[in-house]
Design an enzyme around this catalytic site. Structure first.
Site, mmCIF file in Angstrom:
data_model
loop_
_atom_site.group_PDB
_atom_site.id
_atom_site.type_symbol
_atom_site.label_atom_id
_atom_site.label_comp_id
_atom_site.label_asym_id
_atom_site.label_seq_id
_atom_site.Cartn_x
_atom_site.Cartn_y
_atom_site.Cartn_z
ATOM 1 N N GLU A 73 -12.122 -5.003 -6.784
ATOM 2 C CA GLU A 73 -10.976 -5.415 -5.985
ATOM 3 C C GLU A 73 -9.688 -5.270 -6.775
ATOM 4 O O GLU A 73 -9.669 -5.428 -7.993
ATOM 5 C CB GLU A 73 -11.171 -6.872 -5.532
ATOM 6 C CG GLU A 73 -12.350 -6.986 -4.568
ATOM 7 C CD GLU A 73 -12.673 -8.403 -4.113
ATOM 8 O OE1 GLU A 73 -13.192 -8.535 -3.003
ATOM 9 O OE2 GLU A 73 -12.406 -9.354 -4.856
ATOM 10 N N CYS B 7 -2.295 -5.788 -9.400
ATOM 11 C CA CYS B 7 -3.262 -6.462 -10.266
ATOM 12 C C CYS B 7 -4.561 -5.667 -10.160
ATOM 13 O O CYS B 7 -5.146 -5.572 -9.082
ATOM 14 C CB CYS B 7 -3.445 -7.900 -9.780
ATOM 15 S SG CYS B 7 -4.760 -8.770 -10.632
ATOM 16 N N CYS C 215 -18.152 -8.951 -14.486
ATOM 17 C CA CYS C 215 -17.660 -9.389 -15.800
ATOM 18 C C CYS C 215 -18.815 -10.003 -16.576
ATOM 19 O O CYS C 215 -19.660 -10.678 -16.003
ATOM 20 C CB CYS C 215 -16.547 -10.416 -15.622
ATOM 21 S SG CYS C 215 -15.691 -10.809 -17.175
ATOM 22 N N CYS D 169 -16.793 -17.491 -18.050
ATOM 23 C CA CYS D 169 -15.808 -18.550 -17.849
ATOM 24 C C CYS D 169 -16.249 -19.383 -16.635
ATOM 25 O O CYS D 169 -16.459 -18.832 -15.544
ATOM 26 C CB CYS D 169 -14.426 -17.953 -17.619
ATOM 27 S SG CYS D 169 -13.893 -16.911 -18.990
ATOM 28 N N CYS E 60 -14.392 -19.286 -13.024
ATOM 29 C CA CYS E 60 -13.978 -17.991 -12.441
ATOM 30 C C CYS E 60 -15.072 -17.403 -11.558
ATOM 31 O O CYS E 60 -16.233 -17.319 -11.965
ATOM 32 C CB CYS E 60 -13.626 -17.020 -13.565
ATOM 33 S SG CYS E 60 -13.107 -15.400 -12.960
ATOM 34 N N CYS F 249 -5.915 -15.583 -8.516
ATOM 35 C CA CYS F 249 -6.561 -15.537 -9.833
ATOM 36 C C CYS F 249 -7.944 -16.158 -9.781
ATOM 37 O O CYS F 249 -8.108 -17.277 -9.296
ATOM 38 C CB CYS F 249 -5.781 -16.352 -10.863
ATOM 39 S SG CYS F 249 -4.161 -15.759 -11.224
HETATM 40 N N1 SAH Z 1 -10.734 -11.211 -18.369
HETATM 41 C C1 SAH Z 1 -9.297 -11.217 -18.437
HETATM 42 C C2 SAH Z 1 -8.679 -10.644 -17.170
HETATM 43 C C3 SAH Z 1 -8.849 -11.511 -15.935
HETATM 44 S S1 SAH Z 1 -7.330 -12.240 -15.618
HETATM 45 C C4 SAH Z 1 -8.798 -12.621 -18.707
HETATM 46 O O1 SAH Z 1 -9.591 -13.553 -18.618
HETATM 47 O O2 SAH Z 1 -7.634 -12.787 -19.055
HETATM 48 C C5 SAH Z 1 -7.702 -13.467 -14.484
HETATM 49 C C6 SAH Z 1 -6.932 -14.744 -14.819
HETATM 50 O O3 SAH Z 1 -7.256 -15.758 -13.839
HETATM 51 C C7 SAH Z 1 -7.338 -15.314 -16.158
HETATM 52 O O4 SAH Z 1 -6.233 -15.911 -16.774
HETATM 53 C C8 SAH Z 1 -8.339 -16.378 -15.751
HETATM 54 O O5 SAH Z 1 -8.521 -17.351 -16.744
HETATM 55 C C9 SAH Z 1 -7.720 -16.911 -14.493
HETATM 56 N N2 SAH Z 1 -8.674 -17.569 -13.595
HETATM 57 C C10 SAH Z 1 -9.985 -17.365 -13.493
HETATM 58 N N3 SAH Z 1 -10.512 -18.152 -12.531
HETATM 59 C C11 SAH Z 1 -9.493 -18.862 -12.010
HETATM 60 C C12 SAH Z 1 -9.376 -19.801 -10.971
HETATM 61 N N4 SAH Z 1 -10.442 -20.156 -10.266
HETATM 62 N N5 SAH Z 1 -8.164 -20.313 -10.695
HETATM 63 C C13 SAH Z 1 -7.073 -19.915 -11.381
HETATM 64 N N6 SAH Z 1 -7.103 -19.010 -12.370
HETATM 65 C C14 SAH Z 1 -8.303 -18.490 -12.684
#
Ligand code: SAH
Length: 352
Positions: free
Chosen positions: A95, A108, A115, A119, A122, A340
């Protein structure tokens, strides 16, 4: 080439394409013409290359494919955000998101299918990592959004963030090669300072980027500046603790003189207290930096909840008292799961 497995022509560099034409008894400059069609003009068919002779087009067809992505599903949010579900040549889906604001249109993009990092907050982490994206698959996501920016907003694409699915630093070579194309005049000619790569923070790779002299911006998903909390949120922190991350960031700043952005979500009962805010403020002093406080986008009924407005305000106050710039970001595209951490090929999963 033997058999019927044709090569993806966009895997070839300009030099390799030149060699191909020379070996076939054609002119070297033909490569540049074809290269321009493939990248700058993003053509999907050899037959549309109008300044290339029919014989040459047939020769190309005999040897190569153009593996172009396809936008399989486009969803529009009530706030203007657009999410593309993009089908790759092997039918896998990733996506990408177009985020419009009054000043910018940001793409984006994803760097991996799924992945491998876990985390806990996420949605993309719920998908297993299936493969790295090729440079052309990353490039094509940008082109698709650039076209949508022009079609739906009559405005140019201004920024690119590697904040979609996947961890860009675990697909380093392909991400850098895509950025190379995005910034080169033969590609999209965008300025590197308009590009931001976001990472969970892999110290070894941050050092490598610094050594390679990259000219784009770096964002680190920090979420906690206390090891115990960060490891609970992001298991990668167990083997790559904050001390190592801090050292790699010092190295980054020393080499690039570019400040870093920390992405930070504040969760109720997890990192919303003063102790965590002060730890963040201290971490921000290591090198010049700023903080983007992003809203938590719920992915299920689990343990995570967005912190109260009071807790967010307290963070901002503490950071400001330490002279650190903090911006509270509004969530975009939540209604279509485009915000995000929400990218999870939900429609595909639902269709199974
Ligand atoms: N793997 C890289 C690129 C992904 S960026 C990274 O982690 O930076 C996606 C961003 O959204 C990251 O900052 C991640 O921590 C954040 N993120 C992930 N799940 C989220 C959620 N449920 N709500 C808000 N931000 C989230």
């Amino acid at each position: 080439m033997e058999g019927n497995t044709k090569q993806d022509i966009r895997k070839l560099s300009l030099e390799e394409l030149e060699t191909f034409f020379l070996e076939k008894g054609d002119k070297k400059f033909r490569a540049k013409q074809v290269y321009e069609w493939l990248w700058h003009k993003s053509l999907k068919n050899f037959d549309d290359m109008s300044n290339i002779s029919k014989a040459t087009r047939e020769l190309l067809k005999e040897h190569f494919d153009i593996n172009h992505i396809q936008v399989d599903l486009m969803q529009h949010s009530t706030d203007g955000t657009i999410k593309n579900a993009v089908k790759l040549f092997d039918d896998k889906i990733v996506e990408s998101v177009l985020i419009p604001t009054s000043k910018r249109i940001t793409a984006c993009v994803s760097s991996q299918v799924g992945c491998s990092l876990d985390c806990n907050f996420c949605a993309t982490a719920r998908l297993k990592r299936m493969r790295n994206l090729n440079p052309d698959e990353i490039y094509d996501q940008v082109v698709a959004i650039k076209e949508e920016a022009e079609t739906y907003f009559s405005r140019p694409l201004t920024n690119i963030v590697f904040m979609g699915m996947g961890e860009p630093l675990l697909n380093y070579n392909n991400v850098l090669s895509a950025i190379d194309k995005i910034t080169s005049p033969e590609g999209l000619g965008m300025a590197p300072r308009r590009i931001t790569l976001s990472t969970v923070g892999i110290p070894k790779m941050i050092r490598k980027m610094a050594d390679d002299g990259v000219r784009f911006n770096l964002a680190v998903s920090l979420h906690a500046a206390i090891n115990e909390t960060r490891t609970r949120l992001m298991p990668i922190n167990a083997t790559n603790p904050l001390e190592d991350l801090a050292e790699s960031l010092q190295y980054w700043y020393q080499k690039t003189k570019r400040k870093v952005t920390y992405e930070y979500v504040i969760w109720d009962g997890i990192n919303d207290d003063e102790k965590h805010a002060v730890a963040l403020a201290k971490f921000c002093k290591i090198i010049p930096s700023k903080v983007n406080i992003i809203q938590y986008n719920p992915i299920d009924e689990g343990e995570f909840r967005q912190a109260s407005q009071d807790a967010v305000n307290r963070y901002v106050r503490i950071l400001e008292n330490h002279g650190i710039i903090a911006k509270v970001r509004k969530s975009r595209g939540q209604d279509i799961d485009a915000a995000c951490g929400q990218l999870a090929n939900k429609n595909e999963v639902a269709a199974l």
